[in-house]
Design an enzyme around this catalytic site. Structure first.
Site, PDB file in Angstrom:
ATOM      1  N   ASP A  39      28.223  -5.129  14.117  1.00  0.00           N
ATOM      2  CA  ASP A  39      27.434  -3.989  13.613  1.00  0.00           C
ATOM      3  C   ASP A  39      27.909  -3.789  11.961  1.00  0.00           C
ATOM      4  O   ASP A  39      29.241  -3.203  11.982  1.00  0.00           O
ATOM      5  CB  ASP A  39      27.264  -2.791  14.282  1.00  0.00           C
ATOM      6  CG  ASP A  39      26.319  -1.751  13.755  1.00  0.00           C
ATOM      7  OD1 ASP A  39      26.147  -1.599  12.590  1.00  0.00           O
ATOM      8  OD2 ASP A  39      25.985  -1.115  14.639  1.00  0.00           O
ATOM      9  N   ILE A  63      10.557  -4.049  24.812  1.00  0.00           N
ATOM     10  CA  ILE A  63       9.772  -3.034  25.638  1.00  0.00           C
ATOM     11  C   ILE A  63       9.083  -2.178  24.367  1.00  0.00           C
ATOM     12  O   ILE A  63       9.771  -1.653  23.682  1.00  0.00           O
ATOM     13  CB  ILE A  63      10.175  -2.509  26.615  1.00  0.00           C
ATOM     14  CG1 ILE A  63      10.867  -3.471  27.831  1.00  0.00           C
ATOM     15  CG2 ILE A  63       9.382  -1.669  27.447  1.00  0.00           C
ATOM     16  CD1 ILE A  63       9.874  -4.109  28.503  1.00  0.00           C
ATOM     17  N   THR A  89      35.138   4.674  26.156  1.00  0.00           N
ATOM     18  CA  THR A  89      33.806   5.302  26.825  1.00  0.00           C
ATOM     19  C   THR A  89      33.474   4.725  28.062  1.00  0.00           C
ATOM     20  O   THR A  89      32.244   4.824  28.344  1.00  0.00           O
ATOM     21  CB  THR A  89      32.794   5.348  25.682  1.00  0.00           C
ATOM     22  OG1 THR A  89      32.368   4.158  25.203  1.00  0.00           O
ATOM     23  CG2 THR A  89      33.216   6.342  24.333  1.00  0.00           C
ATOM     24  N   PHE A 149      15.028  -8.470  26.137  1.00  0.00           N
ATOM     25  CA  PHE A 149      13.989  -7.441  26.343  1.00  0.00           C
ATOM     26  C   PHE A 149      13.214  -6.919  25.390  1.00  0.00           C
ATOM     27  O   PHE A 149      13.938  -6.425  24.291  1.00  0.00           O
ATOM     28  CB  PHE A 149      14.380  -6.523  27.200  1.00  0.00           C
ATOM     29  CG  PHE A 149      14.801  -6.825  28.737  1.00  0.00           C
ATOM     30  CD1 PHE A 149      13.962  -6.432  29.791  1.00  0.00           C
ATOM     31  CD2 PHE A 149      15.899  -7.701  28.810  1.00  0.00           C
ATOM     32  CE1 PHE A 149      14.427  -6.937  31.031  1.00  0.00           C
ATOM     33  CE2 PHE A 149      16.189  -8.218  30.125  1.00  0.00           C
ATOM     34  CZ  PHE A 149      15.599  -7.895  31.137  1.00  0.00           C
ATOM     35  N   GLU A 193      25.800  -0.523  30.406  1.00  0.00           N
ATOM     36  CA  GLU A 193      26.984  -1.170  29.885  1.00  0.00           C
ATOM     37  C   GLU A 193      28.270  -0.434  30.590  1.00  0.00           C
ATOM     38  O   GLU A 193      29.184  -1.068  30.757  1.00  0.00           O
ATOM     39  CB  GLU A 193      27.018  -0.539  28.311  1.00  0.00           C
ATOM     40  CG  GLU A 193      28.425  -0.860  27.755  1.00  0.00           C
ATOM     41  CD  GLU A 193      28.052  -0.729  26.167  1.00  0.00           C
ATOM     42  OE1 GLU A 193      27.907  -1.670  25.234  1.00  0.00           O
ATOM     43  OE2 GLU A 193      28.362   0.401  25.761  1.00  0.00           O
ATOM     44  N   ASP A 205      17.640  -6.092  19.283  1.00  0.00           N
ATOM     45  CA  ASP A 205      17.445  -5.495  17.728  1.00  0.00           C
ATOM     46  C   ASP A 205      18.775  -6.047  16.959  1.00  0.00           C
ATOM     47  O   ASP A 205      19.629  -5.509  16.488  1.00  0.00           O
ATOM     48  CB  ASP A 205      17.671  -3.883  17.866  1.00  0.00           C
ATOM     49  CG  ASP A 205      18.796  -3.481  18.657  1.00  0.00           C
ATOM     50  OD1 ASP A 205      19.341  -4.425  19.507  1.00  0.00           O
ATOM     51  OD2 ASP A 205      19.466  -2.404  18.494  1.00  0.00           O
TER      52      ASP A 205
END
Ligand code: 5GW
Ligand code: MN
Length: 285
Positions: free
Chosen positions: A258, A55, A177, A53, A235, A145
């Site tokens: 990351d 956007i 989380t 995606f 998520e 990204d």
């Protein structure tokens, strides 16, 4: 085909878990022979769809994403890039290898960023049913990204697969989380859960990805009707789905890293890495 014999008494990795208690492989560098797998998948003439995606301002990530995918993603296999965007004219022209195509799918933009993220489940399920099922065998659904910086091939493919989130692969389940409010469809109790899966990399056969995204979308809509939004949006729902429908393969954080997390010794390769973004600049409209 010539290849080294598997050694029953000599495990390929002893520093990480390479198999879940439900017998799903966890894919780490050194645990598979890519030549063997390529031969198997080539014989089946498998075709892979990569959904992404882009956007609003996120179209800026497409160029590097596509260029690095051409170099590292499923090289030698048939690939459709499904680019879902509200700005089709902003999709860069990238030279593609043989058997590879870009398919631009125009979708609407949502003003709330949480909805941009959440609605991915709905869009993937809709297109899976209407289009992807006729065009590809497997779907790989990722964040944009990102850039590829090492090989991501058919070793990832399975009925339904998820990826260990780079921030939580050494974490105890009570500290995940997950959504902890009982009122949400994504609720998971503190004494439940196997892994914390990343929202930015999952996939499987088109049929299985349809089931996953459709069920997550329905759960998201139920939450909306009850005026609740799960902590980490899509998520959180993905994690709930994988608790009840165990993935048949799990990708190590090599597949979603990351660099702000450093580079632990167990991480021999960084195959798909987050591109740093200026949050203030990229996320406003
Ligand atoms: C915009 C503002 C805040 C959060 C997300 C967006 C956003 C996400 C957007 O404006 N446009 C867009 O296409 N996205 C899609 O959602 C991208 O494919 C992006 O990779 C994905 C998830 O959002 P990320 O990457 O910003 O989330 P994190 O948790 O990886 O930082
Ligand atoms: Mn991202």
């Amino acid at each position: 085909m010539n290849y080294s014999q598997p050694q029953t008494m000599n495990p390929l990795r002893t520093d990480v878990l390479v198999m879940t208690p439900w017998f799903a492989p966890i894919v780490w560098d050194g645990t598979f022979n890519i030549n063997l797998l390529n031969q198997q998948f080539k014989l089946r003439d498998v075709k892979i769809g990569l959904t992404v995606f882009a956007i609003k301002k996120y179209v800026v990530f497409l160029q590097l994403f596509l260029e690095t995918a051409e170099r590292y993603f499923m090289v030698g296999h048939k690939v459709n890039y499904y680019i879902m965007t509200d700005r089709p004219e902003a999709v860069p022209k990238v030279t593609l290898g043989e058997g590879r195509s870009i398919v631009v799918l125009k979708i609407q933009n949502y003003s709330r960023w949480q909805d941009v993220s959440l609605r991915r489940m709905e869009m993937i399920s809709l297109f899976a049913k209407e289009q992807f099922i006729q065009e590809v065998d497997y779907l790989v659904c990722v964040d944009v990204d990102m850039k590829f910086s090492d090989c991501v091939g058919v070793e990832i493919l399975s009925n339904i697969f998820g990826t260990l989130h780079p921030g939580f692969f050494r974490t105890q389940r009570q500290h995940f989380t997950y959504e902890r409010r009982l009122e949400s469809q994504a609720y998971i109790a503190h004494d439940e859960g196997d892994f914390y899966y990343a929202g930015g990399f999952f996939g499987g056969t088109v049929e299985e990805v349809y089931k996953l995204t459709n069920q997550c979308h329905n759960a998201i809509m139920t939450d909306k009707a009850n005026s609740i939004e799960a902590l980490w949006h899509d998520e959180s729902h993905l994690n709930k789905y994988f608790l009840n429908h165990k993935p048949t393969k799990i990708l190590s954080p090599e597949y979603l890293w990351d660099n702000s997390m450093g580079v632990p010794i167990v991480l021999r390769k960084r195959r798909f890495v987050a591109v740093p973004k200026n949050h203030a600049q990229i996320r406003n409209k």
